[in-house]
Design a protein around this motif. Structure first.
Motif, PDB file in Angstrom:
ATOM      1  N   GLY A 129      23.301  47.680 -25.214  1.00 50.35           N
ATOM      2  CA  GLY A 129      21.905  48.287 -25.747  1.00 50.35           C
ATOM      3  C   GLY A 129      22.630  49.170 -26.957  1.00 50.35           C
ATOM      4  O   GLY A 129      23.587  49.600 -26.809  1.00 50.35           O
ATOM      5  N   VAL A 130      21.046  49.525 -27.514  1.00 50.72           N
ATOM      6  CA  VAL A 130      21.570  50.462 -28.453  1.00 50.72           C
ATOM      7  C   VAL A 130      20.396  51.453 -28.401  1.00 50.72           C
ATOM      8  O   VAL A 130      19.279  51.031 -28.320  1.00 50.72           O
ATOM      9  N   PHE A 131      20.548  52.887 -28.391  1.00 49.80           N
ATOM     10  CA  PHE A 131      19.752  53.869 -28.356  1.00 49.80           C
ATOM     11  C   PHE A 131      19.693  54.778 -29.680  1.00 49.80           C
ATOM     12  O   PHE A 131      20.694  55.582 -29.442  1.00 49.80           O
ATOM     13  N   ARG A 132      19.029  54.523 -30.553  1.00 47.68           N
ATOM     14  CA  ARG A 132      19.297  55.572 -31.766  1.00 47.68           C
ATOM     15  C   ARG A 132      20.670  55.580 -32.227  1.00 47.68           C
ATOM     16  O   ARG A 132      21.182  54.591 -32.617  1.00 47.68           O
ATOM     17  N   TYR A 133      21.228  56.836 -32.165  1.00 47.03           N
ATOM     18  CA  TYR A 133      22.404  56.893 -33.042  1.00 47.03           C
ATOM     19  C   TYR A 133      23.451  58.175 -32.188  1.00 47.03           C
ATOM     20  O   TYR A 133      22.643  58.840 -31.657  1.00 47.03           O
ATOM     21  N   ASN A 134      24.518  58.070 -32.690  1.00 47.06           N
ATOM     22  CA  ASN A 134      25.496  59.093 -32.060  1.00 47.06           C
ATOM     23  C   ASN A 134      26.566  59.562 -32.835  1.00 47.06           C
ATOM     24  O   ASN A 134      27.488  58.598 -33.144  1.00 47.06           O
ATOM     25  N   ASN A 135      26.567  60.443 -33.717  1.00 54.27           N
ATOM     26  CA  ASN A 135      27.709  60.896 -34.590  1.00 54.27           C
ATOM     27  C   ASN A 135      27.855  59.989 -35.675  1.00 54.27           C
ATOM     28  O   ASN A 135      28.805  59.610 -36.154  1.00 54.27           O
ATOM     29  N   ASP A 136      26.699  59.335 -36.002  1.00 54.97           N
ATOM     30  CA  ASP A 136      26.497  58.353 -37.111  1.00 54.97           C
ATOM     31  C   ASP A 136      26.099  58.646 -38.394  1.00 54.97           C
ATOM     32  O   ASP A 136      26.132  57.782 -39.555  1.00 54.97           O
ATOM     33  N   TYR A 137      25.480  59.947 -38.357  1.00 51.03           N
ATOM     34  CA  TYR A 137      24.741  60.211 -39.987  1.00 51.03           C
ATOM     35  C   TYR A 137      26.026  60.504 -40.730  1.00 51.03           C
ATOM     36  O   TYR A 137      26.056  60.093 -42.046  1.00 51.03           O
ATOM     37  N   PRO A 138      27.128  61.230 -40.499  1.00 49.60           N
ATOM     38  CA  PRO A 138      28.170  61.249 -41.528  1.00 49.60           C
ATOM     39  C   PRO A 138      28.502  59.951 -42.015  1.00 49.60           C
ATOM     40  O   PRO A 138      29.077  59.853 -43.195  1.00 49.60           O
ATOM     41  N   ILE A 139      28.913  58.803 -41.311  1.00 49.63           N
ATOM     42  CA  ILE A 139      29.414  57.679 -41.725  1.00 49.63           C
ATOM     43  C   ILE A 139      28.330  57.094 -42.598  1.00 49.63           C
ATOM     44  O   ILE A 139      28.639  56.545 -43.515  1.00 49.63           O
ATOM     45  N   ALA A 140      27.053  57.081 -42.184  1.00 49.59           N
ATOM     46  CA  ALA A 140      26.021  56.510 -42.886  1.00 49.59           C
ATOM     47  C   ALA A 140      25.977  57.209 -44.447  1.00 49.59           C
ATOM     48  O   ALA A 140      25.773  56.607 -45.443  1.00 49.59           O
ATOM     49  N   ILE A 141      26.100  58.398 -44.474  1.00 49.89           N
ATOM     50  CA  ILE A 141      26.184  59.418 -45.789  1.00 49.89           C
ATOM     51  C   ILE A 141      27.468  58.836 -46.573  1.00 49.89           C
ATOM     52  O   ILE A 141      27.292  58.695 -47.556  1.00 49.89           O
ATOM     53  N   GLU A 142      28.629  58.868 -45.889  1.00 57.30           N
ATOM     54  CA  GLU A 142      29.653  58.536 -46.524  1.00 57.30           C
ATOM     55  C   GLU A 142      29.779  56.873 -47.019  1.00 57.30           C
ATOM     56  O   GLU A 142      30.286  56.311 -48.184  1.00 57.30           O
ATOM     57  N   LEU A 143      29.101  55.874 -46.434  1.00 57.11           N
ATOM     58  CA  LEU A 143      28.689  54.505 -46.714  1.00 57.11           C
ATOM     59  C   LEU A 143      27.903  54.645 -48.348  1.00 57.11           C
ATOM     60  O   LEU A 143      28.157  53.725 -49.045  1.00 57.11           O
ATOM     61  N   VAL A 144      26.867  55.425 -48.207  1.00 55.44           N
ATOM     62  CA  VAL A 144      26.285  55.507 -49.605  1.00 55.44           C
ATOM     63  C   VAL A 144      26.754  56.044 -50.592  1.00 55.44           C
ATOM     64  O   VAL A 144      26.836  55.733 -51.553  1.00 55.44           O
ATOM     65  N   LYS A 145      27.317  57.392 -50.222  1.00 57.78           N
ATOM     66  CA  LYS A 145      28.192  58.147 -51.134  1.00 57.78           C
ATOM     67  C   LYS A 145      29.300  57.259 -51.796  1.00 57.78           C
ATOM     68  O   LYS A 145      29.430  57.340 -53.073  1.00 57.78           O
ATOM     69  N   THR A 146      29.961  56.409 -51.211  1.00 54.29           N
ATOM     70  CA  THR A 146      30.979  55.697 -51.794  1.00 54.29           C
ATOM     71  C   THR A 146      30.735  54.302 -52.538  1.00 54.29           C
ATOM     72  O   THR A 146      31.502  53.677 -52.948  1.00 54.29           O
ATOM     73  N   GLY A 147      29.270  53.976 -52.144  1.00 51.99           N
ATOM     74  CA  GLY A 147      28.783  52.756 -52.822  1.00 51.99           C
ATOM     75  C   GLY A 147      28.943  51.427 -52.125  1.00 51.99           C
ATOM     76  O   GLY A 147      28.708  50.563 -52.437  1.00 51.99           O
TER      77      GLY A 147
END
Length: 356
Positions: free
Chosen positions: A294-312
């Motif tokens: 199962g998945v419930f929202r997120y956990n320490n995932d905002y920094p990774i999400a930001i890095e994915l967009v930041k780096t293209g």
């Protein structure tokens, strides 16, 4: 002169959304005061509007709506050290106790005392001004804008799902459902190295968007298709069984497909939240050692999400299809409800200085 305009979108009950002025909140020592910039409409927001509840969470009193958001800091509490006025941030909408076993063991998203924006009875953040705990505000890099900042919330869901699935180089990924969460999950899977991604949906414009974003294959689900039809179609296009299936609809047929189509020893991630009880072919999945998570929202995932967009590595901009001002909130939600204009991600701009 201190600002006085705090126009706020408040859900009073089923199909009863109102705009009203509320006092501008004062930040506590560990909080920041935010001038809200962009708030996205989530399917859960629409569900509260239409049904007044999601499972055990019932709208019993007026509730400020909105939880996918970005803002600019205008004031910081005395204990805040890492943020300052003028910083642009993505707002992680869940505040935890920080002291329970789950928080201390790194699973803060499972905290029983979680306070989450726009989950009854907690107010959300679709307002001109809003206060939030500083440690759940993530500073945006200079090459990201505030619209992308608001989309870090759904992208974090996709990141968490793919982490739970163990997506890596060479993974063969099936995504069931091409709504916003399915699409960000697909984008994340591609960024994490999946060699092939196939995605399904009932709606053509969503599948068109999936192809635009890089889906290798798409499957249009017709209303008369059986689960066996869907399974055969997926395997035919892939030429093999998916090693990872991300179920993003919550529909019972889709969950059944996920458990049957996934490769033996593979992983099924249940992202979509459907009925409390379902009839599913569990034994067949178990004897093939399919891992069901199962998945419930997120956990320490905002920094990774930001890095994915930041780096293209991930581009969330194509997901944005509609823009509204906060004064147009009712119109924005009507668009989300009816699907008129083929919306994917609808953004509401809370700052009166915003110009289309």
């Amino acid at each position: 002169m201190a600002p006085k305009d705090n126009l706020t979108a408040v859900l009073y009950g089923i199909n009863d959304m109102r705009l009203e002025q509320r006092p501008i909140p004062v930040p506590k020592p560990n909080q920041v005061l935010l001038k809200m910039e962009v708030v996205g409409i989530c399917g859960s927001d629409v569900h509260y509007l239409v049904s007044g509840r999601i499972g055990p969470f019932v709208v019993k009193k007026p509730m400020v709506i909105g939880h996918e958001a970005s803002g600019t800091i205008v004031e910081v509490g005395k204990d805040v050290k890492d943020l300052k006025p003028g910083d642009r941030v993505a707002i992680e909408p869940g505040i935890t106790c920080r002291t329970c076993y789950d928080c201390k063991s790194g699973n803060y998203h499972l905290c029983r005392d979680m306070v989450f924006c726009a989950t009854p009875p907690v107010d959300g953040n679709l307002a001109r001004y809003y206060v939030h705990d500083a440690d759940f505000c993530h500073k945006l890099p200079d090459n990201m804008d505030l619209e992308e900042g608001a989309l870090m919330e759904p992208l974090a869901v996709g990141v968490h799902a793919c982490k739970r699935a163990g997506v890596r180089v060479g993974s063969i990924v099936l995504v069931l459902g091409a709504g916003p969460i399915g699409l960000v999950s697909m984008l994340t899977a591609k960024a994490m190295g999946a060699s092939k991604v196939i995605i399904t949906d009932l709606v053509d414009h969503r599948l068109n968007k999936a192809r635009e974003l890089g889906a290798d294959f798409t499957v249009r689900i017709e209303k008369n298709m059986t689960e066996n039809d869907i399974i055969k179609k997926v395997k035919s296009l892939l030429g093999e069984d998916p090693t990872v299936t991300l179920e993003c609809t919550g529909a019972e047929q889709s969950v059944r497909v996920a458990l049957q189509v996934t490769k033996s020893g593979g992983v099924v991630i249940l992202v979509g939240l459907g009925k409390f009880e379902m009839t599913v072919p569990l034994a067949g999945a178990l004897v093939r050692e399919v891992n069901i998570r199962g998945v419930f929202r997120y956990n320490n995932d905002y920094p990774i999400a930001i890095e994915l967009v930041k780096t293209g590595k991930v581009n969330v901009k194509p997901l944005i299809t509609h823009h509204f001002t906060i004064e147009e909130t009712k119109k924005a939600f009507e668009t989300a409800k009816t699907g008129q204009g083929n919306p994917i991600k609808i953004l509401i701009h809370a700052n009166p200085e915003w110009k289309p």
